[in-house]
Design an enzyme around this catalytic site. Sequence first.
Site, PDB file in Angstrom:
ATOM      1  N   THR A 106       0.905  -1.110   0.197  1.00 21.77           N
ATOM      2  CA  THR A 106       0.098   0.050  -0.064  1.00 21.77           C
ATOM      3  C   THR A 106       0.962   1.299   0.039  1.00 21.77           C
ATOM      4  O   THR A 106       1.968   1.303   0.467  1.00 21.77           O
ATOM      5  CB  THR A 106      -1.051  -0.277   1.316  1.00 21.77           C
ATOM      6  OG1 THR A 106      -1.811   0.966   1.096  1.00 21.77           O
ATOM      7  CG2 THR A 106      -0.150   0.014   2.532  1.00 21.77           C
ATOM      8  N   SER A 107       0.363   2.335  -0.677  1.00 20.26           N
ATOM      9  CA  SER A 107       0.789   3.587  -0.649  1.00 20.26           C
ATOM     10  C   SER A 107       2.080   3.484  -1.201  1.00 20.26           C
ATOM     11  O   SER A 107       3.326   4.350  -1.000  1.00 20.26           O
ATOM     12  CB  SER A 107       0.996   4.342   0.824  1.00 20.26           C
ATOM     13  OG  SER A 107      -0.127   4.527   1.396  1.00 20.26           O
ATOM     14  N   ARG A 108       2.553   2.566  -2.267  1.00 22.22           N
ATOM     15  CA  ARG A 108       3.684   2.377  -3.042  1.00 22.22           C
ATOM     16  C   ARG A 108       4.694   2.285  -2.156  1.00 22.22           C
ATOM     17  O   ARG A 108       5.967   2.168  -2.452  1.00 22.22           O
ATOM     18  CB  ARG A 108       4.062   3.603  -4.135  1.00 22.22           C
ATOM     19  CG  ARG A 108       4.339   4.868  -3.298  1.00 22.22           C
ATOM     20  CD  ARG A 108       4.901   5.914  -4.618  1.00 22.22           C
ATOM     21  NE  ARG A 108       6.025   5.226  -5.263  1.00 22.22           N
ATOM     22  CZ  ARG A 108       7.069   4.912  -5.083  1.00 22.22           C
ATOM     23  NH1 ARG A 108       7.287   4.913  -3.582  1.00 22.22           N
ATOM     24  NH2 ARG A 108       8.000   4.327  -5.976  1.00 22.22           N
ATOM     25  N   LEU A 109       4.653   1.689  -0.790  1.00 22.91           N
ATOM     26  CA  LEU A 109       5.827   1.122   0.056  1.00 22.91           C
ATOM     27  C   LEU A 109       6.166  -0.265  -0.241  1.00 22.91           C
ATOM     28  O   LEU A 109       5.862  -1.148   0.790  1.00 22.91           O
ATOM     29  CB  LEU A 109       5.307   1.510   1.575  1.00 22.91           C
ATOM     30  CG  LEU A 109       5.122   2.922   1.644  1.00 22.91           C
ATOM     31  CD1 LEU A 109       5.015   3.280   3.117  1.00 22.91           C
ATOM     32  CD2 LEU A 109       6.585   3.845   1.368  1.00 22.91           C
ATOM     33  N   HIS A 110       6.320  -0.709  -1.478  1.00 18.89           N
ATOM     34  CA  HIS A 110       6.218  -2.018  -1.956  1.00 18.89           C
ATOM     35  C   HIS A 110       7.522  -2.769  -1.304  1.00 18.89           C
ATOM     36  O   HIS A 110       8.806  -2.245  -0.816  1.00 18.89           O
ATOM     37  CB  HIS A 110       6.521  -2.085  -3.594  1.00 18.89           C
ATOM     38  CG  HIS A 110       5.704  -1.136  -4.075  1.00 18.89           C
ATOM     39  ND1 HIS A 110       4.339  -1.195  -3.875  1.00 18.89           N
ATOM     40  CD2 HIS A 110       5.954  -0.100  -5.015  1.00 18.89           C
ATOM     41  CE1 HIS A 110       3.991  -0.345  -4.663  1.00 18.89           C
ATOM     42  NE2 HIS A 110       4.793   0.092  -5.329  1.00 18.89           N
TER      43      HIS A 110
END
Lengths: 214, 214
Positions: free
Chosen positions: B191-195
């Site tokens: 989520t939220s591009r915190l891959h």
Amino acid sequence: MAHNDDIAALRMDYRKAELLEKDADPNPIHQFRLWFDNAMMAEIPEPNAMCLSTVYGDKPDSRIVLLKAIKEEGFVFFTNYHSSKGIQIEANPNVALNIVWLELERQIRINGVISKISAEESDHYFYSRPLESQIGAIVSTQSERLSSREALEQAMADALEKYKTESPVRPAHWGGYIVKPVEIEFWQGRTSRLHDRLQYQLINGQWEIVRLYP
Amino acid sequence: MAHNDDIAALRMDYRKAELLEKDADPNPIHQFRLWFDNAMMAEIPEPNAMCLSTVYGDKPDSRIVLLKAIKEEGFVFFTNYHSSKGIQIEANPNVALNIVWLELERQIRINGVISKISAEESDHYFYSRPLESQIGAIVSTQSERLSSREALEQAMADALEKYKTESPVRPAHWGGYIVKPVEIEFWQGRTSRLHDRLQYQLINGQWEIVRLYP
């Protein structure tokens, strides 16, 4: 566990459509829009996912990026200019894009040259993103080594706290690129691997179309 | 017609899974098998489609190939050695593979060196293919210019007639390649591009794992 015999036997016979010269738009950007619209209509998940290939030294590198705009001049996506790809692009602006819609038995291959878009255009997109994505872009020093996921989560939590009272500002190193094509191939799967392949080449400012052996 | 605002707004929040150091297999080939099995179980269409990037001169090129075997040494696919990619590989064996399973919010990036597999192994796979695919491989001078689809269809019809009475023989220029990895990254969307990004690097014959900023 999938055995190699199972993997080797994965085989589809492509029968959904065809691509004929008489139906191809003379402008490959317009042909791209047409196929992209088909992918949107087909409700393919993330139809805008593209594989971006770059070169560093004499080696290729590749990763997925998300198409964010189709312009008359080319294809736009956003990233961290200080990421590995940003560093590779800085040294060599030749890139390739590959976009594939398996459900439509279609692939588009783009070769071209990449450059940054204007800061104004990057601002416009950055501020259209959800707040958490904006903060995520600020917090992540993309492609660098990270000691632990917890370190990132802590930085994110601190930033979320900070940006309760102030608005994020787009970092100068986060923005858009545009890939201007010089060659675009449209690939439509057909039965017995006799696929349709039409390749557009930019020659003296004009797009010429050739059919390739599959 | 999809407007650029629609394209820019395509956005998924990845929430399906995570990839932690404690769960990662120390051997990236085994980790690859695990994720590949997950993709098979999820019944993703053509889970074995991979984007292969090559380099010619200082430019990248890319296209989809189909993974046909996972070996302890690397990843196998088949093609025409005289195709554009074959010619590029002959001049520069550095390649990249990118395999993406959007439905699982996963991507695997492989950088490595490519070489031909043995004629025996290529025979084994060639003769396992449907007869029409064998003939298709014989008839197509891959990547070369084709005057018209009719010319290919006529050649195919002639060959089908010919091979009613004799068996096809694998052309010497059609066979397998194996990509031996030196770097493999496993990317799990979060989520939220915190891959989650775990990168395996082959250092002095040992695989080391580092986490990268997303």
